[in-house]
Design a protein around this motif. Structure first.
Motif, short mmCIF file in Angstrom:
data_model
loop_
_atom_site.label_atom_id
_atom_site.label_comp_id
_atom_site.label_asym_id
_atom_site.label_seq_id
_atom_site.Cartn_x
_atom_site.Cartn_y
_atom_site.Cartn_z
N TRP A 1 0.84 -1.20 0.00
CA TRP A 1 0.00 0.00 0.00
C TRP A 1 0.87 1.25 0.00
O TRP A 1 0.63 2.18 -0.78
N ILE A 2 1.87 1.28 0.87
CA ILE A 2 2.76 2.44 0.94
C ILE A 2 3.51 2.61 -0.38
O ILE A 2 3.61 3.72 -0.93
N ALA A 3 4.03 1.49 -0.92
CA ALA A 3 4.76 1.57 -2.19
C ALA A 3 3.87 2.07 -3.31
O ALA A 3 4.30 2.87 -4.16
N ALA A 4 2.63 1.59 -3.33
CA ALA A 4 1.70 2.03 -4.39
C ALA A 4 1.37 3.51 -4.24
O ALA A 4 1.28 4.24 -5.24
N VAL A 5 1.16 3.97 -3.00
CA VAL A 5 0.85 5.39 -2.78
C VAL A 5 2.01 6.26 -3.26
O VAL A 5 1.81 7.28 -3.96
N VAL A 6 3.24 5.88 -2.93
CA VAL A 6 4.40 6.65 -3.39
C VAL A 6 4.46 6.67 -4.92
O VAL A 6 4.71 7.71 -5.54
N GLY A 7 4.19 5.51 -5.52
CA GLY A 7 4.18 5.45 -6.99
C GLY A 7 3.11 6.34 -7.59
O GLY A 7 3.33 7.03 -8.59
N HIS A 8 1.92 6.35 -6.97
CA HIS A 8 0.84 7.21 -7.47
C HIS A 8 1.18 8.69 -7.29
O HIS A 8 0.81 9.52 -8.14
N VAL A 9 1.86 9.03 -6.19
CA VAL A 9 2.29 10.42 -6.02
C VAL A 9 3.17 10.85 -7.19
O VAL A 9 2.99 11.93 -7.77
N THR B 1 -5.00 5.81 -3.29
CA THR B 1 -4.93 6.49 -4.58
C THR B 1 -5.23 7.98 -4.41
O THR B 1 -4.60 8.84 -5.04
N ASN B 2 -6.17 8.29 -3.55
CA ASN B 2 -6.57 9.68 -3.39
C ASN B 2 -5.70 10.43 -2.40
O ASN B 2 -5.63 11.67 -2.47
N VAL B 3 -5.03 9.74 -1.49
CA VAL B 3 -3.98 10.40 -0.70
C VAL B 3 -2.90 10.90 -1.65
O VAL B 3 -2.43 12.04 -1.55
N SER B 4 -2.55 10.05 -2.61
CA SER B 4 -1.55 10.46 -3.60
C SER B 4 -2.08 11.61 -4.45
O SER B 4 -1.32 12.50 -4.86
N ARG B 5 -3.39 11.59 -4.73
CA ARG B 5 -3.99 12.67 -5.51
C ARG B 5 -3.96 13.99 -4.75
O ARG B 5 -3.94 15.07 -5.36
N ALA B 6 -3.96 13.93 -3.43
CA ALA B 6 -3.86 15.14 -2.63
C ALA B 6 -2.43 15.65 -2.58
O ALA B 6 -2.17 16.86 -2.65
N ILE B 7 -1.47 14.72 -2.45
CA ILE B 7 -0.07 15.12 -2.28
C ILE B 7 0.60 15.39 -3.62
O ILE B 7 1.29 16.40 -3.80
N GLY B 8 0.39 14.48 -4.58
CA GLY B 8 1.11 14.55 -5.86
C GLY B 8 0.91 15.84 -6.63
O GLY B 8 1.90 16.48 -7.03
N ALA C 1 9.35 -3.58 -3.11
CA ALA C 1 8.30 -4.34 -2.43
C ALA C 1 7.99 -5.64 -3.18
O ALA C 1 7.81 -6.70 -2.56
N LEU C 2 7.92 -5.56 -4.50
CA LEU C 2 7.65 -6.77 -5.29
C LEU C 2 8.81 -7.74 -5.25
O LEU C 2 8.62 -8.96 -5.29
#
Length: 539
Positions: free
Chosen positions: A30-38, A162-169, A199-200
């Motif tokens: 989850w953390i890795a995906a959020v960073v990627g989405h940012v 996804t939307n945390v990243s949308r707020a930060i990115g 992570a993968l």
């Protein structure tokens, strides 16, 4: 590491909204995906703003949105089939490295002054291909990480991430564009993939195949996914409702760079702030959604979200005040996360594990197809008229989505899609088994029922409901016949592409399907069960 899920919870415990974070695998991914989405949102902010400097056309700006969504629309189904039949960990590692390389190339071209509108769109299309493959694969791994009891909470947390990243990115992207230049948003995107790659590399549980039995080929696997969607009425309602919402809601995503530059007289920093407003609203919506769902059904969440989005489009079309636009977009974010999460959960709860990747791919195809078509439509309309007119027209189209909520409501319950394994494998004569069953030849299955003729109408209604299950699970054709000599004797027939496909059909039957089969067999009369016959076509 092969860690998969959280420990079992007591039967009477109610999972909390944050319970999936008890799984270390889920938390790390989850953390890795959020960073990627940012990083991806920083890239998209940079690309959207860069296009406004490369071309004054609203259509060219809308093409930035199209370039990121069109590949997902076109390629989600083959990607979903791959998610169900290949080593998902290796596939994800390959695609993640590819996407990091694309962003690095975009950074180099921008920094060197080589960038053109066509080159930018081409780069975004290539990155979109990677996203098209990655999205259904990553979503299909969620049940592997947390298990069924926490699936709904995990899906909601994924949407929130996804939307945390949308707020930060976007906010970071706007600051980077204003302070360091567009090229550095592409650099940030390339670097953001390193966490997901790590992570993968660490979690080897992603290598577990979704399907069981013999491995399917890509072409038949894609057809099986489409066949499932065509014969799953509950899933079809979800897809229709998602298409209706995202087609009109795509307007503010596609035209936001022009809203910021033309109507609000702002710069890249304002564009980032507006996008961050959407993301902040989405995060607030995600945090309140669990409590809201205790009072409202998913259907009402979608209806309210549709109405709010229509109002936001009207405000964006009419206002020239930056603060009011930011507030409206925060409300849009609340509505977006409510509809997106509800539709995603509704889709996933209608999908058994064997077709989860393909089913999610169909959902993503509808989602991004609607976003792509909507972006093109609103871009063309804005060029032909004005940005405000396009936004008002999109709000009008929202009425269609709202009306559909009353005629095509979302499915209300969660079917039990656990494999029933109650259907025994067919007996094969030793001499036939010794000769081998030609996998290129179709298989015909017949089931003979003896029914009280007075109950024929009720029996046939139940049997036709069962037909959808047969077709979802692998049958290519289905029919029922009545004996003209002996009324009340009915023969159900269904044909499959191969013997292996029929064996997969046995493995795919869920407890929900088993209940449908039991409802049909309850009409059968006589001391013996219905007679089942298997035949293989002779060349």
């Amino acid at each position: 590491m092969a860690e998969t899920a959280t420990p079992p919870r007591p039967a009477d415990a109610t999972p909390g909204a944050w319970s999936p974070f008890g799984s270390r695998v889920f938390l790390v991914l989850w953390i890795a995906a959020v960073v990627g989405h940012v990083g991806t949102w920083m890239r998209d902010v940079g690309a959207g703003w860069l296009m406004t400097t490369l071309s004054p056309s609203a259509m060219a700006v809308a093409l930035v949105q199209v370039a990121t969504t069109l590949p997902i629309f076109l390629l989600s189904l083959p990607a979903g089939a791959l998610a169900d039949i290949v080593d998902r960990r290796r596939l994800m590692l390959l695609i993640t490295v590819l996407m990091a390389s694309v962003s690095a190339a975009l950074a180099l071209a921008t920094h060197a002054g080589w960038m053109t509108p066509a080159l930018l769109v081409a780069g975004l299309l290539t990155a979109g291909v990677g996203t098209a493959i990655m999205a259904p694969v990553l979503q299909s791994l969620t049940p592997t990480m947390v298990g069924k009891p926490l699936l709904r909470q995990a899906i909601a947390l994924n949407s929130m991430g996804t939307n945390v990243s949308r707020a930060i990115g976007p906010a970071l992207g706007g600051l980077v564009v204003a302070g360091a230049g567009v090229a550095w948003t592409f650099v940030a995107d390339a670097v953001s993939y390193l966490g997901l790659i790590g992570a993968l590399w660490w979690w080897r549980g992603a290598s577990v195949r979704a399907g069981t039995g013999a491995r399917e080929r890509l072409g038949p696997a894609m057809r099986a996914g489409l066949r499932f969607a065509l014969h799953a009425p509950a899933l079809q309602r979800v897809l229709l409702r998602a298409a209706a919402f995202f087609a009109f809601a795509s307007a503010y995503w596609a035209l936001l760079p022009l809203v910021a530059r033309r109507q609000l007289q702002g710069d890249a920093t304002l564009y980032g702030v507006l996008l961050a407003s959407i993301g902040s609203g989405a995060v607030a919506g995600a945090l309140t959604l669990p409590a809201l769902r205790q009072r409202w059904s998913g259907e009402w969440v979608v209806r309210v979200g549709t109405g709010l989005t229509m109002g936001v489009l009207v405000v964006l079309a009419l206002t020239t005040h930056q603060a009011l636009a930011s507030l409206a977009l925060a409300i849009a974010g609340v509505a977006w996360i409510g509809v997106l999460t509800t539709a995603n959960v509704a889709a996933q709860t209608q999908l058994p594990n064997w077709v989860r990747g393909r089913g999610l791919a169909v959902y993503l195809t509808i989602f991004y197809g609607s976003m792509t078509a909507g972006s093109l439509l609103w871009g063309l309309l804005a060029d032909a008229t004005s940005v405000a007119t396009a936004l008002l027209a999109a709000a009008g189209l929202g009425l269609v989505a709202l009306l559909l909520s009353f005629t095509r409501p979302l499915p209300g319950g969660e079917p039990d899609l656990t494999p029933s394994m109650h259907w025994p494998e067919p007996d094969v004569a030793p001499q036939v088994a010794a000769a081998g069953l030609n996998e290129r030849l179709p298989v015909l299955v017949t089931v003979t029922y003896r029914i009280d003729p007075s109950a024929a109408a009720t029996f046939l209604a139940a049997l036709h409901r069962l037909a959808d299950e047969r077709l979802r699970d692998g049958a290519q054709a289905w029919a029922v016949f009545e004996d003209v000599h002996e009324p009340g004797v009915f023969v159900e027939t269904f044909q499959l592409a191969s013997w292996s496909e029929h064996l997969r059909q046995h493995q795919r039957v869920t407890r929900e399907d088993a209940a449908a089969q039991a409802a049909v067999r309850a009409h059968h009369q006589g001391p013996d069960p219905p007679r089942v016959w298997h035949g293989i076509m002779q060349a």
